[in-house]
Motif scaffolding. Structure first.
Motif, short mmCIF file in Angstrom:
data_model
loop_
_atom_site.label_atom_id
_atom_site.label_comp_id
_atom_site.label_asym_id
_atom_site.label_seq_id
_atom_site.Cartn_x
_atom_site.Cartn_y
_atom_site.Cartn_z
N SER A 218 73.00 113.47 114.93
CA SER A 218 74.48 112.29 114.59
C SER A 218 74.93 112.18 115.83
CB SER A 218 75.29 114.51 114.76
OG SER A 218 76.48 114.24 114.75
N LEU A 219 74.25 112.87 116.55
CA LEU A 219 74.99 111.85 118.00
C LEU A 219 74.44 110.78 118.59
CD1 LEU A 219 75.69 115.41 120.43
CD2 LEU A 219 77.27 113.71 119.43
N SER A 220 73.46 109.93 117.95
CA SER A 220 72.85 109.23 117.77
C SER A 220 72.06 108.86 119.57
CB SER A 220 73.63 107.86 118.46
OG SER A 220 74.41 107.42 116.77
N LEU A 221 71.12 110.48 119.48
CA LEU A 221 70.43 110.60 121.18
C LEU A 221 68.83 110.26 120.49
CD1 LEU A 221 71.54 113.81 122.80
CD2 LEU A 221 71.75 111.44 123.16
N GLY A 222 68.02 110.21 122.37
CA GLY A 222 66.89 110.02 121.85
C GLY A 222 66.56 108.59 121.18
N MET A 223 67.36 107.71 120.94
CA MET A 223 66.57 106.55 120.59
C MET A 223 67.31 105.31 121.69
SD MET A 223 68.30 106.31 116.38
CE MET A 223 67.71 107.61 115.83
N ALA A 224 67.76 105.88 122.53
CA ALA A 224 68.19 104.74 124.17
C ALA A 224 69.65 103.84 123.41
CB ALA A 224 67.15 104.31 124.01
N ILE A 225 70.41 104.82 122.17
CA ILE A 225 71.73 103.74 121.80
C ILE A 225 72.46 103.30 122.75
CG2 ILE A 225 73.29 103.90 120.28
CD1 ILE A 225 71.68 102.91 118.48
N HIS A 226 72.72 104.69 123.59
CA HIS A 226 74.37 105.38 124.23
C HIS A 226 73.20 104.62 126.03
CE1 HIS A 226 76.15 107.67 122.18
NE2 HIS A 226 74.57 108.38 121.89
N ILE A 227 71.90 103.63 126.18
CA ILE A 227 71.53 103.15 127.39
C ILE A 227 72.17 101.88 127.32
CG2 ILE A 227 69.58 102.17 128.80
CD1 ILE A 227 68.27 104.62 128.12
N THR A 228 72.20 101.41 125.84
CA THR A 228 72.96 100.07 125.35
C THR A 228 74.24 100.24 125.93
OG1 THR A 228 70.70 100.40 123.71
CG2 THR A 228 72.53 98.11 123.77
N PHE A 229 74.86 101.01 125.01
CA PHE A 229 76.41 101.00 125.30
C PHE A 229 76.79 101.38 126.42
CE2 PHE A 229 76.48 102.46 120.67
CZ PHE A 229 77.52 101.12 119.87
N GLY A 230 76.19 102.13 127.31
CA GLY A 230 76.17 101.86 128.12
C GLY A 230 76.22 101.00 129.09
N SER A 231 75.16 100.09 128.91
CA SER A 231 74.77 98.98 130.18
C SER A 231 76.41 97.82 130.03
CB SER A 231 73.90 98.08 129.32
OG SER A 231 74.33 97.47 128.42
N PHE A 232 77.59 98.61 128.93
CA PHE A 232 78.42 97.44 128.66
C PHE A 232 79.71 97.99 129.48
CE2 PHE A 232 76.30 95.85 125.28
CZ PHE A 232 75.64 94.66 125.99
N VAL A 233 79.97 99.22 129.92
CA VAL A 233 80.42 100.28 130.10
C VAL A 233 80.69 100.03 131.40
CG1 VAL A 233 81.36 102.74 131.80
CG2 VAL A 233 80.14 102.47 128.66
N SER A 234 82.34 99.89 131.80
CA SER A 234 82.73 99.16 133.48
C SER A 234 82.74 100.42 134.53
CB SER A 234 84.73 99.18 133.03
OG SER A 234 84.95 99.14 134.75
N LYS A 235 82.67 100.14 135.59
CA LYS A 235 82.35 101.02 137.01
C LYS A 235 83.69 101.63 137.04
CE LYS A 235 77.98 99.38 138.09
NZ LYS A 235 76.93 99.99 138.24
N ASN A 236 84.35 101.14 136.79
CA ASN A 236 86.02 102.38 136.91
C ASN A 236 85.89 103.50 136.05
OD1 ASN A 236 86.16 100.35 138.90
ND2 ASN A 236 87.43 99.14 137.19
N ASP A 237 85.16 102.99 134.70
CA ASP A 237 85.28 104.36 133.90
C ASP A 237 84.84 105.34 134.63
OD1 ASP A 237 86.63 102.88 131.91
OD2 ASP A 237 84.86 103.04 130.40
N ASN A 238 85.20 106.69 133.80
CA ASN A 238 84.86 108.01 133.98
C ASN A 238 83.33 108.20 133.28
OD1 ASN A 238 84.23 110.54 133.70
ND2 ASN A 238 86.42 111.41 134.49
N ILE A 239 81.73 108.04 133.29
CA ILE A 239 81.50 108.29 131.99
C ILE A 239 81.58 110.05 131.62
CG2 ILE A 239 78.65 108.77 131.87
CD1 ILE A 239 78.16 106.99 133.69
#
Ligand code: PFF
Length: 462
Positions: A218-239
């Motif tokens: 459900s959380l799309s975890l363990g498929m490296a999806i969030h690594i890809t999404f994370g690569s587009f997150v700005s350095k100003n954002d609060n992860i």
């Protein structure tokens, strides 16, 4: 990597990641896993896994992505650990398997949209025959996959994201409406108490590993999806706060789906909810008659909107599932994007055929495997769900080992602190360190071993 761009805002990131997370997993899979898992006890274990185990893993995935600004496969090499790109490959495998079964369920949902449009409310009772019509379902599946492929090939997910900013809230409003209506039905109370009042004597090992597998899916975890999404997150954002918002949204939608379904199940089974067959057909068998009870016009309107929006929620998830292997072929094997999309889509369609015909049409795939610990054979689609769970959990286990012991806790925490200076020295930092270093790897490792022994070898240790 040239001009990768960033999400335009924090909300943009949360919306895109939630669009990938919220899908069939929340509304189709979650309720039947709860029904199989004995109700509230499953729900409580599920929620705990989501926040205690999955949230720290999601934060780790996003931090790896943002630190490296790379796709999942090259991110590990960029951090100096090329061998760990195996994690990216596992993610690719999980997304291919995931999409091959996902499109079959999306096809059911799309077919139900058409049935609701013509007011065929008796479809719920005919569900088992309906899904045996493999030509029709296969055709709908092909349409669904083709639209997914079109979106991925054009790289026009921007449009889909914009559309989902309207359609996802619409789905939410509809879920709330149907849930409120369901609560007024006779015997609704029995349904709600099955869902919300736990009976801990029900807890058995399969409930624990199914709850964890469901949380990952459900959380799309363990498929490296969030690594890809994370690569587009700005350095100003609060992860930390973004990941918490994604988890809350996803769990919230699943929770609501339960509030909607269980009163309906209780209503239809005259209040006797234990022992109700909660298979993959659950929402498809139960919802149509409730739409019928709304009256002809309202029934057609609410019923068709519901299945259309569900299909759309599936589409936003399917786009991110297909993007994973396509990006891999383009980046690592220099395949042209359009060709990569076509090859992958054909492959995934073919891979889905056993899931398609394993619902009564082919007895071989319907009774595909008999697990060591279970009496009745399991169909191919359910077998794939289980196999995918094991791959995702293994991915999650390795991510926690990587984050805590390879890349290292301090690097991880430094990245989380970028855009959130108050994180340093906070309670949250201590908690995440603890979870990623001990809780996640130990619990995941243990559950993985017990699952494999129990399911595939029939050896139950606890
Ligand atoms: N999380 C999606 C759902 O619950 O329907 C399924 C999914 C989408 C899993 C995308 C993984 C993924 F990468």
């Amino acid at each position: 990597m040239s001009s990768r761009g960033n999400f335009s805002s924090k909300i943009g990131f949360i919306a895109a990641a939630s669009g990938s997370a919220v899908g069939l997993g929340n509304i189709w899979r979650f309720p039947f896993e709860v029904a199989n898992g004995g109700g509230a006890a499953f729900l409580i274990i599920y929620i705990n896994f989501c926040f205690l185990l999955c949230l720290p893993l999601m934060i780790t995935e996003i931090a790896i992505g943002r630190k490296t600004q790379r796709d999942a496969s090259s991110a590990f090499a960029h951090l100096g650990f090329p061998k760990w790109s195996i994690l990216g490959k596992m993610g690719i495998l999980a997304s291919i398997i995931g999409l091959s079964l996902y499109y079959v369920i999306a096809a059911w949902s799309f077919g139900y949209f058409l049935e609701m449009l013509i007011g065929n409310f008796s479809i719920g009772a005919q569900f088992n025959d309906y899904i045996k019509d493999v030509i029709k379902i296969g055709f709908y599946g092909l349409i669904f996959l083709s639209i997914t492929a079109f979106i991925v090939s054009k790289g026009i997910s921007g449009g889909v994201e914009k559309a989902s900013k309207i359609l996802m809230p619409a789905l939410l409003v509809l879920l709330i409406f149907i849930a409120c209506y369901a609560l007024t039905l006779p015997n609704a109370f029995q349904g709600i108490s099955f869902y919300l009042v736990p009976d801990f004597s029900e807890i058995k090992l399969p409930i624990i590993y199914t709850a964890l597998g469901q949380a990952f899916f459900s959380l799309s975890l363990g498929m490296a999806i969030h690594i890809t999404f994370g690569s587009f997150v700005s350095k100003n954002d609060n992860i930390l706060s973004s990941a918490s918002a994604i988890t809350l949204t996803d769990v919230g939608v699943a929770f609501l789906a339960g509030i909607m379904i269980f009163p309906i199940v209780a209503y239809q089974s005259s209040g006797v909810i234990e022992g109700v067959n909660g298979g993959p057909g659950l929402i498809f068998q139960t919802l149509p008659s409730v739409f019928e009870s709304l009256g002809p016009w309202m029934g057609v309107l609410i019923g068709s909107c519901f299945f259309l929006l569900l299909t759309f929620a599936a589409l936003t998830s399917a786009v991110s599932l297909l993007e994973v292997p396509v990006t891999y072929l383009v980046d690592q094997h220099k395949v042209r994007r359009n060709l990569a999309v076509i090859l992958m889509t054909i492959f995934i369609f073919l891979l889905g055929i056993p899931s398609l015909i394993g619902n009564g049409y082919s007895s071989f795939f319907t009774n595909f495997i008999q697990y060591g610990s279970e009496g009745t054979p399991t169909d191919f689609l359910t077998f794939l769900i289980h196999t995918n769970d094991v791959i995702m959990l293994s991915g999650g286990f390795l991510i926690s080992i990587f984050g805590a012991y390879k890349w290292g806790k301090s690097n991880l925490n430094n990245e989380i602190a970028v855009g959130n200076p108050a994180y340093k020295g906070s309670k949250a930092e201590k908690l995440i360190k603890l979870m990623i270093s001990y809780f996640c790897p130990i619990v995941l490792g243990l559950i993985l071993i017990l699952t494999i022994l129990d399911r595939y070898f029939g050896i139950t240790l606890v």
